[in-house]
Design a protein around this motif. Structure first.
Motif, PDB file in Angstrom:
ATOM      1  N   LEU A  15      58.081  -5.254   9.641  1.00  0.00           N
ATOM      2  CA  LEU A  15      57.397  -5.693  10.854  1.00  0.00           C
ATOM      3  C   LEU A  15      55.925  -5.928  10.577  1.00  0.00           C
ATOM      4  N   LEU A  16      55.388  -5.051   9.743  1.00  0.00           N
ATOM      5  CA  LEU A  16      53.969  -5.139   9.417  1.00  0.00           C
ATOM      6  C   LEU A  16      53.647  -6.421   8.677  1.00  0.00           C
ATOM      7  N   ILE A  17      54.445  -6.751   7.658  1.00  0.00           N
ATOM      8  CA  ILE A  17      54.119  -7.929   6.862  1.00  0.00           C
ATOM      9  C   ILE A  17      54.505  -9.222   7.576  1.00  0.00           C
ATOM     10  N   SER A  18      55.290  -9.074   8.650  1.00  0.00           N
ATOM     11  CA  SER A  18      55.656 -10.261   9.407  1.00  0.00           C
ATOM     12  C   SER A  18      54.582 -10.665  10.405  1.00  0.00           C
ATOM     13  N   VAL A  19      53.590  -9.796  10.581  1.00  0.00           N
ATOM     14  CA  VAL A  19      52.497 -10.105  11.499  1.00  0.00           C
ATOM     15  C   VAL A  19      51.718 -11.311  10.970  1.00  0.00           C
ATOM     16  N   ASP A  20      51.321 -12.179  11.868  1.00  0.00           N
ATOM     17  CA  ASP A  20      50.520 -13.342  11.494  1.00  0.00           C
ATOM     18  C   ASP A  20      49.152 -12.849  11.026  1.00  0.00           C
ATOM     19  N   VAL A  21      48.915 -12.914   9.723  1.00  0.00           N
ATOM     20  CA  VAL A  21      47.692 -12.349   9.168  1.00  0.00           C
ATOM     21  C   VAL A  21      46.456 -13.081   9.688  1.00  0.00           C
ATOM     22  N   GLN A  22      46.580 -14.381   9.957  1.00  0.00           N
ATOM     23  CA  GLN A  22      45.424 -15.131  10.455  1.00  0.00           C
ATOM     24  C   GLN A  22      45.003 -14.638  11.836  1.00  0.00           C
ATOM     25  N   LYS A  23      45.984 -14.264  12.661  1.00  0.00           N
ATOM     26  CA  LYS A  23      45.656 -13.720  13.977  1.00  0.00           C
ATOM     27  C   LYS A  23      44.936 -12.387  13.846  1.00  0.00           C
ATOM     28  N   THR A  24      45.352 -11.596  12.870  1.00  0.00           N
ATOM     29  CA  THR A  24      44.681 -10.311  12.611  1.00  0.00           C
ATOM     30  C   THR A  24      43.236 -10.547  12.195  1.00  0.00           C
ATOM     31  N   ILE A  25      43.046 -11.536  11.325  1.00  0.00           N
ATOM     32  CA  ILE A  25      41.693 -11.858  10.861  1.00  0.00           C
ATOM     33  C   ILE A  25      40.838 -12.380  12.014  1.00  0.00           C
ATOM     34  N   ASP A  26      41.419 -13.259  12.813  1.00  0.00           N
ATOM     35  CA  ASP A  26      40.683 -13.817  13.966  1.00  0.00           C
ATOM     36  C   ASP A  26      40.277 -12.712  14.934  1.00  0.00           C
ATOM     37  N   PHE A  27      41.184 -11.760  15.134  1.00  0.00           N
ATOM     38  CA  PHE A  27      40.883 -10.639  16.028  1.00  0.00           C
ATOM     39  C   PHE A  27      39.774  -9.769  15.439  1.00  0.00           C
ATOM     40  N   ALA A  28      39.819  -9.586  14.124  1.00  0.00           N
ATOM     41  CA  ALA A  28      38.772  -8.805  13.445  1.00  0.00           C
ATOM     42  C   ALA A  28      37.422  -9.494  13.600  1.00  0.00           C
ATOM     43  N   HIS A  29      37.405 -10.822  13.448  1.00  0.00           N
ATOM     44  CA  HIS A  29      36.157 -11.583  13.615  1.00  0.00           C
ATOM     45  C   HIS A  29      35.628 -11.437  15.043  1.00  0.00           C
ATOM     46  N   TYR A  30      36.530 -11.460  15.999  1.00  0.00           N
ATOM     47  CA  TYR A  30      36.131 -11.308  17.410  1.00  0.00           C
ATOM     48  C   TYR A  30      35.483  -9.941  17.633  1.00  0.00           C
ATOM     49  N   LEU A  31      36.109  -8.906  17.102  1.00  0.00           N
ATOM     50  CA  LEU A  31      35.566  -7.555  17.244  1.00  0.00           C
ATOM     51  C   LEU A  31      34.195  -7.451  16.584  1.00  0.00           C
ATOM     52  N   TYR A  32      34.052  -8.093  15.430  1.00  0.00           N
ATOM     53  CA  TYR A  32      32.784  -8.072  14.701  1.00  0.00           C
ATOM     54  C   TYR A  32      31.681  -8.757  15.520  1.00  0.00           C
ATOM     55  N   LYS A  33      31.998  -9.927  16.066  1.00  0.00           N
ATOM     56  CA  LYS A  33      31.004 -10.692  16.831  1.00  0.00           C
ATOM     57  C   LYS A  33      30.591  -9.982  18.117  1.00  0.00           C
ATOM     58  N   THR A  34      31.499  -9.183  18.666  1.00  0.00           N
ATOM     59  CA  THR A  34      31.192  -8.469  19.911  1.00  0.00           C
ATOM     60  C   THR A  34      30.580  -7.091  19.646  1.00  0.00           C
ATOM     61  N   GLY A  35      30.336  -6.794  18.374  1.00  0.00           N
ATOM     62  CA  GLY A  35      29.667  -5.535  18.029  1.00  0.00           C
ATOM     63  C   GLY A  35      30.569  -4.326  17.938  1.00  0.00           C
ATOM     64  N   ASN A  36      31.890  -4.535  17.978  1.00  0.00           N
ATOM     65  CA  ASN A  36      32.837  -3.423  17.866  1.00  0.00           C
ATOM     66  C   ASN A  36      33.185  -3.248  16.390  1.00  0.00           C
ATOM     67  N   TYR A  37      32.214  -2.755  15.622  1.00  0.00           N
ATOM     68  CA  TYR A  37      32.326  -2.763  14.167  1.00  0.00           C
ATOM     69  C   TYR A  37      33.387  -1.813  13.618  1.00  0.00           C
ATOM     70  N   LYS A  38      33.557  -0.663  14.219  1.00  0.00           N
ATOM     71  CA  LYS A  38      34.569   0.284  13.735  1.00  0.00           C
ATOM     72  C   LYS A  38      35.964  -0.314  13.840  1.00  0.00           C
ATOM     73  N   SER A  39      36.264  -0.906  14.976  1.00  0.00           N
ATOM     74  CA  SER A  39      37.579  -1.522  15.164  1.00  0.00           C
ATOM     75  C   SER A  39      37.730  -2.744  14.262  1.00  0.00           C
ATOM     76  N   ALA A  40      36.627  -3.463  14.056  1.00  0.00           N
ATOM     77  CA  ALA A  40      36.667  -4.640  13.175  1.00  0.00           C
ATOM     78  C   ALA A  40      37.042  -4.223  11.756  1.00  0.00           C
ATOM     79  N   ILE A  41      36.466  -3.119  11.297  1.00  0.00           N
ATOM     80  CA  ILE A  41      36.779  -2.612   9.953  1.00  0.00           C
ATOM     81  C   ILE A  41      38.274  -2.326   9.830  1.00  0.00           C
ATOM     82  N   THR A  42      38.833  -1.685  10.852  1.00  0.00           N
ATOM     83  CA  THR A  42      40.269  -1.360  10.849  1.00  0.00           C
ATOM     84  C   THR A  42      41.111  -2.627  10.723  1.00  0.00           C
TER      85      THR A  42
END
Length: 237
Positions: A15-42
């Motif tokens: 299930l984990l490897i079936s996740v769309d990795v690009q969506k995970t990256i996009d979500f990480a970028h969103y968290l980074y831009k909004t200043g949620n750095y701890k969650s972005a790191i995760t």
């Protein structure tokens, strides 16, 4: 039971490897831009793990994700960890970020050494200009500030460009000793002792405060210039 656990772990892994990795990256970028750095790191670490397990995602640049993790740690104030991640990514951007993090800590020589690794000539020119300004900033000596206030209360604060504080320090210190003298002349020794003690406290406090004012002045001037320096490279953040 052991086989059930293995099956569950296998299902979870699939299930984990079936996740769309690009969506995970996009979500990480969103968290980074909004200043949620701890969650972005995760999320960045999750994306890197997925990429390492999924051959279909192997074309995605993990170095940029590692760089984002490093920058996130810098913003969190965990510079040592941030630099460890950025050191894994060779390039001008990582060297610049490491250099700026060292300047934030007042490590000018270490920062200069890191900046010297940058190959981009345009960047080197900007760095040389800003770095020379950092070395020639106006400076106030805490020792001079303390000595000035020892001679004339409040003058050390004025020397550090804190005119309001200097005037108040002078009035309160001199005023306390003046009241002490007044009450002593009036044979009110208790009030005289009280105001004398208060005057001594204001006097000593002003000397200490003047030294600190000089330090604060130097820090203010330094970080204002550093902000201009970083603003010239703002896009790397």
């Amino acid at each position: 039971k052991r086989s059930d656990v293995i099956i569950k772990m296998l299902i979870l892994f699939l299930l984990l490897i079936s996740v769309d990795v690009q969506k995970t990256i996009d979500f990480a970028h969103y968290l980074y831009k909004t200043g949620n750095y701890k969650s972005a790191i995760t999320e960045y670490e999750r994306a890197i793990f997925i990429i390492s397990q999924d051959t279909c995602s192997s074309k995605i640049d993990t170095f940029s994700l590692i760089s984002q993790i490093g920058k996130s740690y810098l913003f969190l104030g965990e510079s040592d960890i941030g630099r460890k991640y950025l050191n894994k990514v060779s390039g001008d951007t990582s060297s610049a970020l490491i250099g700026f993090s060292m300047l934030e800590e007042g490590k000018l020589l270490a920062a200069k050494k890191e900046f010297s690794k940058i190959m981009n000539k345009a960047w080197q020119s900007k760095i040389e200009t800003h770095y020379s300004k950092l070395l020639t900033l106006p400076h106030k000596s805490p020792l001079v500030a303390g000595l000035l206030s020892t001679i004339v209360p409040g003058s050390g604060r004025i020397y550090s460009n804190r005119w309001g504080d200097g005037v108040f320090a002078f009035l309160f210190t001199v005023g306390s000793f003046a009241l002490a003298h007044h009450y002593y002349s009036a044979d009110n020794h208790i009030a005289a002792i009280g105001f004398s003690g208060l005057g001594v406290l204001f006097y000593l406090g002003d000397i200490y405060g003047s030294c600190e004012s000089a330090k604060l002045y130097n820090e203010k001037v330094f970080y204002e210039e550093l902000d201009k320096f970083k603003l010239d490279f703002g896009y790397i953040y």
